[in-house]
Write a protein that holds these residues in place. Structure first.
Motif, short mmCIF file in Angstrom:
data_model
loop_
_atom_site.label_atom_id
_atom_site.label_comp_id
_atom_site.label_asym_id
_atom_site.label_seq_id
_atom_site.Cartn_x
_atom_site.Cartn_y
_atom_site.Cartn_z
N ILE A 84 55.69 17.26 -15.26
CA ILE A 84 55.01 17.37 -13.97
C ILE A 84 53.59 16.85 -14.15
O ILE A 84 52.89 17.25 -15.09
CB ILE A 84 54.98 18.81 -13.45
N ILE A 85 53.17 15.97 -13.27
CA ILE A 85 51.83 15.41 -13.31
C ILE A 85 51.06 15.94 -12.10
O ILE A 85 51.48 15.74 -10.96
CB ILE A 85 51.86 13.87 -13.28
N PHE A 86 49.94 16.63 -12.36
CA PHE A 86 49.13 17.22 -11.31
C PHE A 86 47.82 16.46 -11.12
O PHE A 86 47.14 16.12 -12.09
CB PHE A 86 48.77 18.68 -11.65
N SER A 87 47.46 16.24 -9.87
CA SER A 87 46.11 15.79 -9.52
C SER A 87 45.76 16.41 -8.17
O SER A 87 46.64 16.66 -7.35
CB SER A 87 46.03 14.26 -9.43
N CYS A 88 44.47 16.65 -7.94
CA CYS A 88 44.09 17.22 -6.65
C CYS A 88 43.95 16.15 -5.58
O CYS A 88 43.78 16.47 -4.41
CB CYS A 88 42.80 18.03 -6.78
N ILE A 125 49.00 6.56 -9.80
CA ILE A 125 50.00 6.91 -10.83
C ILE A 125 51.34 6.30 -10.46
O ILE A 125 52.09 5.81 -11.32
CB ILE A 125 50.09 8.43 -10.99
N VAL A 126 51.69 6.35 -9.17
CA VAL A 126 52.94 5.75 -8.71
C VAL A 126 53.00 4.27 -9.09
O VAL A 126 54.02 3.76 -9.57
CB VAL A 126 53.09 5.93 -7.18
N ARG A 127 51.88 3.57 -8.89
CA ARG A 127 51.84 2.14 -9.24
C ARG A 127 52.17 1.95 -10.72
O ARG A 127 52.96 1.06 -11.09
CB ARG A 127 50.47 1.56 -8.92
N HIS A 128 51.61 2.80 -11.57
CA HIS A 128 51.85 2.66 -13.01
C HIS A 128 53.27 3.07 -13.40
O HIS A 128 53.89 2.44 -14.26
CB HIS A 128 50.83 3.49 -13.79
N TYR A 177 60.70 8.74 -10.46
CA TYR A 177 59.85 9.91 -10.22
C TYR A 177 60.16 10.52 -8.85
O TYR A 177 60.79 9.88 -7.99
CB TYR A 177 58.37 9.51 -10.26
N LEU A 178 59.73 11.74 -8.65
CA LEU A 178 59.74 12.41 -7.35
C LEU A 178 58.31 12.84 -7.05
O LEU A 178 57.48 12.93 -7.95
CB LEU A 178 60.67 13.63 -7.37
N ARG A 179 58.04 13.14 -5.77
CA ARG A 179 56.65 13.46 -5.41
C ARG A 179 56.62 14.55 -4.34
O ARG A 179 57.40 14.53 -3.39
CB ARG A 179 55.95 12.21 -4.88
N LEU A 208 57.80 14.43 -12.08
CA LEU A 208 57.50 14.93 -10.74
C LEU A 208 55.98 14.88 -10.55
O LEU A 208 55.22 15.38 -11.38
CB LEU A 208 57.99 16.37 -10.59
N LEU A 209 55.54 14.26 -9.46
CA LEU A 209 54.12 14.19 -9.12
C LEU A 209 53.80 15.26 -8.09
O LEU A 209 54.54 15.43 -7.12
CB LEU A 209 53.76 12.82 -8.54
#
Length: 881
Positions: free
Chosen positions: A727-731, A739-742, A750-752, A778-779
């Motif tokens: 799981i990748i977290f950002s505010c 991040i999606v672009r990368h 991925y899911l978001r 998961l983003l």
């Protein structure tokens, strides 16, 4: 080393001390003798490391008490540094004596002390880092040695942005905020003291679940079931009853332990209660076990009610069913089906397809609806749910009704039920009245009225009456079951910090932006106050009305740390205020908004910001309307539209959302049965929205660039990707976009989930993340990840940027460390060296002050300290994976 050669780094505020078993009276007498006639005497204690704890001793060498394990772990390395570093515990003697005098049992023998730390000036950073690694933050001491300089390594100072606040301005701001913070601290201390004194949980039997329950209950859930069965049957142990037998003027009767009201006959003490276990302990599963266990009893009760004589024709129809009211209906249906299959007749009463058939509802086993659906029908005086006398009503996330004046509370309180239950991990959020509102909903005898609760609990607390603690203990042990995750054996997590260096082009852009902001902030140093008390800048404009302040300045630098040269260079002429405001809102929601609320323009109810779409409602109309997730979900289901691009209020639907909200007209037509249909939006609108989005991204990001963080994140994610779930977290949603672009460049599926994802859609995404072996990432926005989701499928968590409020990060991490989590979770944090991010790691004390200077908002006062048992933190050189 003499005191003159030392500085005081600060104090660790209000740390628990477990008293060593002895006579409480003798201890109070000794403390009073030490104080003499000095009413403000401060008692000092020597700290000595022992095998398993740190011992506190009085000046005469007598043992006083010992610190908790978490504090012991943090202080022992300091105590072992030798005489250069001094650690001293202090407390006002009168406060100690007051706390000790209330401890009638050994398990209640708990007091709080402040811990001051002294040492050489050249060791301040080392000491600060050691404490911050343990999630401990130094504050200005209440009592420190005379003639010693105070220099706090955790104090909020931004060397990058020069002279933004004078010392006297800091003192003024802190003083202005000290009163509410002091009141909140008093409340926290009281609640903690009450919870430490509770005993009912330890005396409950284990009740196994019904055989129709496919999931075996854990031990603490079995005891929750035992408690719930006691509360519903009234078979409560004598010591936990609020009415006790007594003799008054020769007559046997019963007296209420708190209000002292007398009754000749024994009042019933049954009808439900509050299950207040901490988040993630399975309250929904315990409730489902109760429903299955009492299903046949409910059927008998309903049949008996139907055959009672003299039943009014207007009486509400009795049903054996349990009505469950939730923020999101779909999520709970999935939970119930997972634990008992289809053995229960479950009706989802939500959306335009709901069946308003009394016979269907009456014959069901469970009816699940949302607070919004219930409130809307109630306001329109068309509530079918209020025509039934339910066997049981359950409020999930019951703190939503904690304000009695709101429609949600009135709507729920007007339901008829044999038993009422409140499920909440936060029974008290901001004030004692929060739980008083829950007792009022329960119709608890003597506390049906909130005014009664205020008379015997809230007002005495405001007046400093110590009797409040004993009264709350009685209420909790009778009406509530409150436990924390400390009783569970969870696998814990390992933390590592990736310290990274910007490359040459990133550093150039960062420094250039810093210089621009420095020049601006320097112009604010010369501001002065006019005779009316307003703060005025050199050009006569109000500082409070400034469009750009400290918070926004740091926001620009923090975003640069994430985006690198993908971020377009900062320019005063090319500033996009909409982008800045969106980023500000997301940062504030994620970092300060744990308990903050805003008023929804749809339902006119205060709702939590965290996890909702309040942070950004990007309607085509570009309006200022703010709608909560529940209202958006209702509109989506009522209209049959999955993508709410148009603002429902601007489109003027023909249905009233509530008695206080705007009439909705034009694009909706209402059918005879009350359903609502929306005209289709032309396809060119969809195309235009997508084009606008792409154009906006081109405006915000450069087509090419480099981000050190993104590069290192991709390296970490790709490592062992087939054997892990991350799981990748950002505010910030913009950071998630980058991040999606990368991820797409690396061909990683991925899911978001972010604030724009409706609550009903989140759990299906989590289920897919858990079950689809092809999706490893998961983003999530940080705030969303801390709200209403169970993420046990993940064994790796990546936190892209540090937060001012570490409790937000902790809550997001806690979602992955929950019941039945079998794997240790690895947490990776990214910090860019020699930037504002590095400062943020150790600057927590005045974080709210910094936000107040540049961005006005009502902040959550959540404490920065958190328990981190079973956590190992490793500092990883950033550029060496």
């Amino acid at each position: 080393m003499h005191d003159a050669d030392k500085i005081c780094y600060g104090m660790l505020y209000r740390q628990d001390v477990k008293l060593i078993s002895q006579s409480m009276l003798a201890l109070v007498t000794k403390l009073q003798e030490n104080a003499g006639t000095n009413t403000n005497h401060v008692q000092k204690f020597k700290l000595t490391p022992k095998a398993v704890h740190v011992l506190l001793s009085l000046p005469d060498g007598s043992e006083f008490g010992y610190l908790r394990p978490a504090m012991t772990k943090a202080l022992v390395p300091l105590l072992e540094k030798g005489p250069a570093i001094e650690v001293e515990a202090v407390a006002v003697t009168s406060h100690l004596c007051q706390q000790i005098s209330h401890a009638t049992k050994p398990e209640e023998a708990l007091v709080q002390v402040n811990i001051n730390i002294y040492g050489p000036q050249n060791c301040d950073k080392e000491i600060g880092d050691m404490l911050s690694d343990q999630k401990l933050w130094l504050q200005r001491p209440d009592h420190m040695r005379a003639k010693v300089i105070y220099k706090n390594p955790h104090a909020l100072s931004f060397p990058e942005i020069e002279g933004y606040l004078q010392e006297e301005q800091v003192a003024k701001e802190v003083a202005a905020a000290s009163k509410p913070r002091a009141e909140e601290e008093r409340l926290k201390i009281l609640v903690k003291s009450v919870e430490n004194a509770l005993s009912r949980a330890s005396e409950l039997d284990n009740e196994t679940g019904d055989q129709r329950l496919t999931t075996e209950l854990l031990k603490h859930q079995q005891r929750a079931l035992s408690y719930m069965l006691q509360r519903e049957s009234g078979e409560i142990p004598e010591k936990y009853r609020l009415w006790e037998p007594c003799t008054f003027r020769g007559q046997d009767m019963y007296i209420h332990r708190i209000t002292k009201t007398r009754s000749i006959i024994r009042p019933e003490e049954k009808g439900g209660g509050v299950l207040a276990d901490e988040m993630g302990m399975g309250k929904s599963l315990s409730t489902l076990a109760l429903i299955l266990r009492t299903l046949e009893a409910g059927i008998e009760w309903a049949e008996h009610k139907r055959t009672e004589e003299h039943v009014s024709a207007k009486a509400r129809r009795p049903s054996h069913s349990t009505l469950v009211i939730v923020p999101s209906a779909s999520r709970l249906i999935l939970i119930y089906s997972r634990h008992c299959g289809d053995v229960l007749k479950t009706v989802k009463y939500h959306g335009h397809s709901r069946k308003k058939d009394l016979d269907v509802l009456e014959k069901s086993d469970i009816v699940i609806t949302t607070y919004n659906t219930l409130a809307i029908e109630y306001a329109l005086k068309k509530s079918v749910l209020h025509k039934i006398h339910w066997y049981r009503v359950v409020l999930d996330e019951a703190h939503i009704i904690r304000r009695p004046a709101t429609t949600f509370h009135r709507t729920c309180a007007d339901l008829d039920a044999r038993s009422r239950w409140c499920l909440t991990g936060t029974p008290i959020q901001n004030r004692l009245d929060d739980i008083g509102a829950l007792f009022s909903f329960l119709r608890a005898e003597q506390f049906k009225s909130l005014a009664q609760f205020r008379r015997f609990i809230s007002t005495p607390f405001d007046n400093g009456d110590p009797v409040v603690k004993d009264r709350l203990v009685l209420l909790y042990d009778s009406l509530c079951l409150r436990r924390t995750k400390d009783i569970l054996d969870l696998p814990g997590h390992v933390e590592r910090i990736r310290e990274l260096d910007l490359n040459e082009s990133e550093r150039l852009q960062y420094d250039k932006t810093l210089n621009i902001l420095n020049r601006y902030m320097r112009t604010q140093v010369g501001r002065y106050h006019d005779e009316t008390g307003h703060t005025i800048t050199g050009d006569g404009q109000s500082w409070k009305g400034s469009k750009f302040g400290l918070f926004q300045a740091h926001l620009q630098l923090r975003i640069l740390c994430n985006h690198g040269t993908f971020q377009k260079p900062f320019s005063w002429k090319k500033r996009d205020l909409k982008d800045e405001q969106s980023a500000e809102r997301e940062a504030v929601v994620g970092e300060f908004g744990l308990k903050s609320e805003v008023m929804c323009d749809g339902c006119q109810q205060p709702r939590p910001i965290l996890g909702s779409t309040h942070a950004q409602n990007n309607f085509v109309e570009n309006c200022a309307h703010s709608l909560c997730s529940d209202c958006l979900e209702d509109c989506s289901e009522l209209t049959g539209m999955q993508d709410m691009r148009h603002c429902p209020l601007c489109q003027r639907f023909q249905v009233t959302l509530t008695n206080a909200s705007a009439q909705i007209q034009d694009t909706l037509t209402q059918t005879e049965d009350g359903d609502v249909q929306m005209q289709d939006v032309p396809d060119n609108d969809v195309a235009r929205d997508e084009a606008n989005k792409n154009t906006h991204h081109k405006h915000y990001f450069n087509p090419n660039g480099y981000s050190t963080k993104m590069a290192k994140l991709m390296e970490d994610v790709k490592k062992n990707i087939t054997d892990t779930k991350s799981i990748i977290f950002s505010c910030w949603t913009k950071t998630l976009d980058l991040i999606v672009r990368h991820l797409e460049q690396e061909k990683i599926d991925y899911l978001r989930i972010d604030g724009d994802c409706l609550l009903s859609k989140r759990q299906p995404i989590i289920d897919r993340f858990e079950n689809d072996k092809g999706v490893q990432v998961l983003l999530m926005t940080t705030g969303t990840g801390a709200f209403g989701l169970n993420l046990t499928a993940a064994n790796r968590i990546f936190l892209i940027e540090p937060q001012w409020n570490p409790s937000v990060e902790n809550q997001a991490i806690a979602r992955a460390i929950r019941l039945r989590q079998l794997q240790e979770v690895q947490v990776t944090r990214y910090v860019i060296k020699n930037t504002v991010e590095q400062e943020m790691r150790s600057q927590q004390i005045l974080k709210r002050l910094a936000a107040d200077v540049g961005f006005k908002r009502e902040a959550d006062n959540a404490g920065a300290n958190a328990d981190h048992d079973m956590v190992t933190t490793t500092l990883v050189p950033g550029n060496n994976p």
